[in-house]
Scaffold this motif. Structure first.
Motif, PDB file in Angstrom:
ATOM      1  N   ARG A  95       2.225  12.563  -4.649  1.00 15.56           N
ATOM      2  CA  ARG A  95       3.614  13.203  -4.633  1.00 15.56           C
ATOM      3  C   ARG A  95       4.592  12.518  -4.843  1.00 15.56           C
ATOM      4  O   ARG A  95       5.658  13.202  -5.293  1.00 15.56           O
ATOM      5  CB  ARG A  95       3.498  14.281  -3.596  1.00 15.56           C
ATOM      6  N   ARG A  96       4.747  11.621  -4.299  1.00 16.00           N
ATOM      7  CA  ARG A  96       5.866  10.612  -3.976  1.00 16.00           C
ATOM      8  C   ARG A  96       6.153   9.327  -4.889  1.00 16.00           C
ATOM      9  O   ARG A  96       7.239   9.105  -5.184  1.00 16.00           O
ATOM     10  CB  ARG A  96       6.130  10.026  -2.768  1.00 16.00           C
ATOM     11  N   TRP A  97       5.062   9.174  -5.555  1.00 22.08           N
ATOM     12  CA  TRP A  97       5.357   7.676  -6.499  1.00 22.08           C
ATOM     13  C   TRP A  97       6.151   8.003  -7.870  1.00 22.08           C
ATOM     14  O   TRP A  97       6.741   6.898  -8.193  1.00 22.08           O
ATOM     15  CB  TRP A  97       3.893   7.001  -7.066  1.00 22.08           C
ATOM     16  N   ARG A  98       5.995   9.244  -8.350  1.00 24.43           N
ATOM     17  CA  ARG A  98       6.735   9.324  -9.515  1.00 24.43           C
ATOM     18  C   ARG A  98       8.015   9.116  -9.743  1.00 24.43           C
ATOM     19  O   ARG A  98       8.667   8.252 -10.691  1.00 24.43           O
ATOM     20  CB  ARG A  98       6.572  10.713 -10.257  1.00 24.43           C
ATOM     21  N   VAL A  99       8.928   9.518  -8.751  1.00 20.71           N
ATOM     22  CA  VAL A  99      10.278   9.460  -8.700  1.00 20.71           C
ATOM     23  C   VAL A  99      10.681   7.784  -8.601  1.00 20.71           C
ATOM     24  O   VAL A  99      11.489   7.241  -9.370  1.00 20.71           O
ATOM     25  CB  VAL A  99      11.128   9.971  -7.538  1.00 20.71           C
ATOM     26  N   LEU A 100       9.809   7.136  -7.732  1.00 18.56           N
ATOM     27  CA  LEU A 100      10.072   5.702  -7.479  1.00 18.56           C
ATOM     28  C   LEU A 100       9.978   4.885  -8.602  1.00 18.56           C
ATOM     29  O   LEU A 100      10.490   4.032  -9.174  1.00 18.56           O
ATOM     30  CB  LEU A 100       9.538   5.247  -6.098  1.00 18.56           C
ATOM     31  N   PHE A 101       8.469   5.210  -9.085  1.00 15.98           N
ATOM     32  CA  PHE A 101       8.015   4.288 -10.288  1.00 15.98           C
ATOM     33  C   PHE A 101       8.180   4.734 -11.656  1.00 15.98           C
ATOM     34  O   PHE A 101       9.016   4.101 -12.365  1.00 15.98           O
ATOM     35  CB  PHE A 101       6.535   4.229 -10.046  1.00 15.98           C
ATOM     36  N   LYS A 102       7.979   5.891 -11.848  1.00 16.80           N
ATOM     37  CA  LYS A 102       8.083   6.435 -13.262  1.00 16.80           C
ATOM     38  C   LYS A 102       9.603   6.457 -13.625  1.00 16.80           C
ATOM     39  O   LYS A 102      10.000   6.075 -14.716  1.00 16.80           O
ATOM     40  CB  LYS A 102       7.257   7.748 -13.494  1.00 16.80           C
ATOM     41  N   CYS A 103      10.308   7.037 -12.689  1.00 14.57           N
ATOM     42  CA  CYS A 103      11.781   7.573 -13.246  1.00 14.57           C
ATOM     43  C   CYS A 103      12.520   6.244 -12.953  1.00 14.57           C
ATOM     44  O   CYS A 103      13.492   6.064 -13.536  1.00 14.57           O
ATOM     45  CB  CYS A 103      12.171   8.766 -12.413  1.00 14.57           C
ATOM     46  N   GLU A 141      -8.747   8.461  -6.311  1.00 14.31           N
ATOM     47  CA  GLU A 141      -7.691   8.557  -5.238  1.00 14.31           C
ATOM     48  C   GLU A 141      -7.526   7.313  -4.591  1.00 14.31           C
ATOM     49  O   GLU A 141      -6.252   6.980  -4.428  1.00 14.31           O
ATOM     50  CB  GLU A 141      -7.913   9.729  -4.251  1.00 14.31           C
ATOM     51  N   GLU A 142      -8.435   6.595  -4.141  1.00 13.91           N
ATOM     52  CA  GLU A 142      -8.530   5.548  -3.698  1.00 13.91           C
ATOM     53  C   GLU A 142      -7.911   4.293  -4.534  1.00 13.91           C
ATOM     54  O   GLU A 142      -7.081   3.537  -3.775  1.00 13.91           O
ATOM     55  CB  GLU A 142      -9.913   5.228  -2.842  1.00 13.91           C
ATOM     56  N   ALA A 143      -8.427   4.342  -5.583  1.00 13.40           N
ATOM     57  CA  ALA A 143      -7.880   3.392  -6.673  1.00 13.40           C
ATOM     58  C   ALA A 143      -6.490   3.477  -6.744  1.00 13.40           C
ATOM     59  O   ALA A 143      -5.421   2.499  -6.747  1.00 13.40           O
ATOM     60  CB  ALA A 143      -8.591   3.401  -7.855  1.00 13.40           C
ATOM     61  N   ARG A 144      -5.867   4.997  -6.813  1.00 16.23           N
ATOM     62  CA  ARG A 144      -4.484   5.005  -6.851  1.00 16.23           C
ATOM     63  C   ARG A 144      -3.650   4.628  -5.950  1.00 16.23           C
ATOM     64  O   ARG A 144      -2.621   4.161  -6.148  1.00 16.23           O
ATOM     65  CB  ARG A 144      -4.235   6.626  -7.309  1.00 16.23           C
ATOM     66  N   LYS A 145      -4.051   4.802  -4.438  1.00 15.94           N
ATOM     67  CA  LYS A 145      -3.531   4.384  -3.347  1.00 15.94           C
ATOM     68  C   LYS A 145      -3.512   2.776  -3.440  1.00 15.94           C
ATOM     69  O   LYS A 145      -2.302   2.275  -2.955  1.00 15.94           O
ATOM     70  CB  LYS A 145      -4.213   4.920  -2.068  1.00 15.94           C
ATOM     71  N   LYS A 146      -4.409   2.161  -3.718  1.00 12.37           N
ATOM     72  CA  LYS A 146      -4.342   0.778  -3.792  1.00 12.37           C
ATOM     73  C   LYS A 146      -3.383   0.348  -4.709  1.00 12.37           C
ATOM     74  O   LYS A 146      -2.491  -0.727  -4.590  1.00 12.37           O
ATOM     75  CB  LYS A 146      -5.556   0.190  -4.332  1.00 12.37           C
ATOM     76  N   LEU A 147      -3.201   0.991  -5.992  1.00 12.56           N
ATOM     77  CA  LEU A 147      -2.235   0.511  -7.013  1.00 12.56           C
ATOM     78  C   LEU A 147      -0.967   0.835  -6.562  1.00 12.56           C
ATOM     79  O   LEU A 147       0.139   0.060  -6.873  1.00 12.56           O
ATOM     80  CB  LEU A 147      -2.527   1.456  -8.443  1.00 12.56           C
ATOM     81  N   LEU A 161       1.376  -2.270 -13.523  1.00  8.01           N
ATOM     82  CA  LEU A 161       0.927  -1.532 -12.504  1.00  8.01           C
ATOM     83  C   LEU A 161       0.932   0.096 -12.712  1.00  8.01           C
ATOM     84  O   LEU A 161       0.187   0.887 -12.534  1.00  8.01           O
ATOM     85  CB  LEU A 161       1.231  -1.984 -11.254  1.00  8.01           C
ATOM     86  N   ILE A 162       2.037   0.358 -13.019  1.00  5.86           N
ATOM     87  CA  ILE A 162       2.519   1.703 -13.234  1.00  5.86           C
ATOM     88  C   ILE A 162       1.837   2.447 -14.195  1.00  5.86           C
ATOM     89  O   ILE A 162       1.300   3.644 -14.265  1.00  5.86           O
ATOM     90  CB  ILE A 162       4.074   2.045 -13.403  1.00  5.86           C
ATOM     91  N   GLU A 163       1.519   1.600 -15.626  1.00  7.86           N
ATOM     92  CA  GLU A 163       0.803   2.343 -16.548  1.00  7.86           C
ATOM     93  C   GLU A 163      -0.530   2.448 -16.189  1.00  7.86           C
ATOM     94  O   GLU A 163      -1.348   3.481 -16.391  1.00  7.86           O
ATOM     95  CB  GLU A 163       0.779   1.163 -17.646  1.00  7.86           C
ATOM     96  N   GLU A 164      -1.172   1.427 -15.249  1.00  3.47           N
ATOM     97  CA  GLU A 164      -2.723   1.647 -14.841  1.00  3.47           C
ATOM     98  C   GLU A 164      -2.499   2.924 -13.976  1.00  3.47           C
ATOM     99  O   GLU A 164      -3.673   3.531 -13.907  1.00  3.47           O
ATOM    100  CB  GLU A 164      -3.212   0.395 -14.225  1.00  3.47           C
ATOM    101  N   LEU A 165      -1.707   2.838 -13.028  1.00  6.87           N
ATOM    102  CA  LEU A 165      -1.619   4.058 -12.152  1.00  6.87           C
ATOM    103  C   LEU A 165      -1.808   5.388 -13.004  1.00  6.87           C
ATOM    104  O   LEU A 165      -2.308   6.216 -12.333  1.00  6.87           O
ATOM    105  CB  LEU A 165      -0.416   4.170 -11.164  1.00  6.87           C
TER     106      LEU A 165
END
Length: 111
Positions: A16-24, A55-61, A45-49
């Motif tokens: 829920r939270r990574w989009r604002v910080l990373f994508k935007c 879910e576990e791989a996403r948390k690691k990224l 890293l963002i493109e891989e995410l």
């Protein structure tokens, strides 16, 4: 930016939270990237995410991306002063800036 706070948020709820910080805020074409952040390691890293569904791989990224942000002291601004100012053509010798309140001086003219 208080990255420690973001670390807590993005690692507890990365979906829920990574989009604002990373994508935007951290991508070169991000709508909130007023700091003009462009770090290729972070972009990768963002493109891989964005492509990862596990879910576990996403948390690691997410954790890796936050580490890159911390290591490179990348900044994401919380306030984005997008101010639109309309000025009549009759106003002379005055240029609007990013201030919230304008100081008018004796050089301002209205024709």
């Amino acid at each position: 930016m208080m990255i420690g706070t973001w670390r807590l948020i993005v690692t507890l709820q990365p979906e829920r939270r990574w989009r604002v910080l990373f994508k935007c805020s951290m991508m070169p074409d991000g709508a909130l990237n007023s700091g003009n952040v462009e770090d290729q390691e972070l972009i990768d890293l963002i493109e891989e995410l964005n492509k990862t569904t596990d879910e576990e791989a996403r948390k690691k990224l997410v954790k890796q991306a936050v580490s890159v942000i911390e290591a490179n002291t990348l900044q994401s601004y919380i306030i984005h002063p997008n101010i639109v100012v309309g000025v009549n053509d009759r106003v002379k010798n005055w240029e609007p800036g990013s201030e919230e309140y304008y100081m008018l001086n004796n050089e301002l003219e209205v024709e």
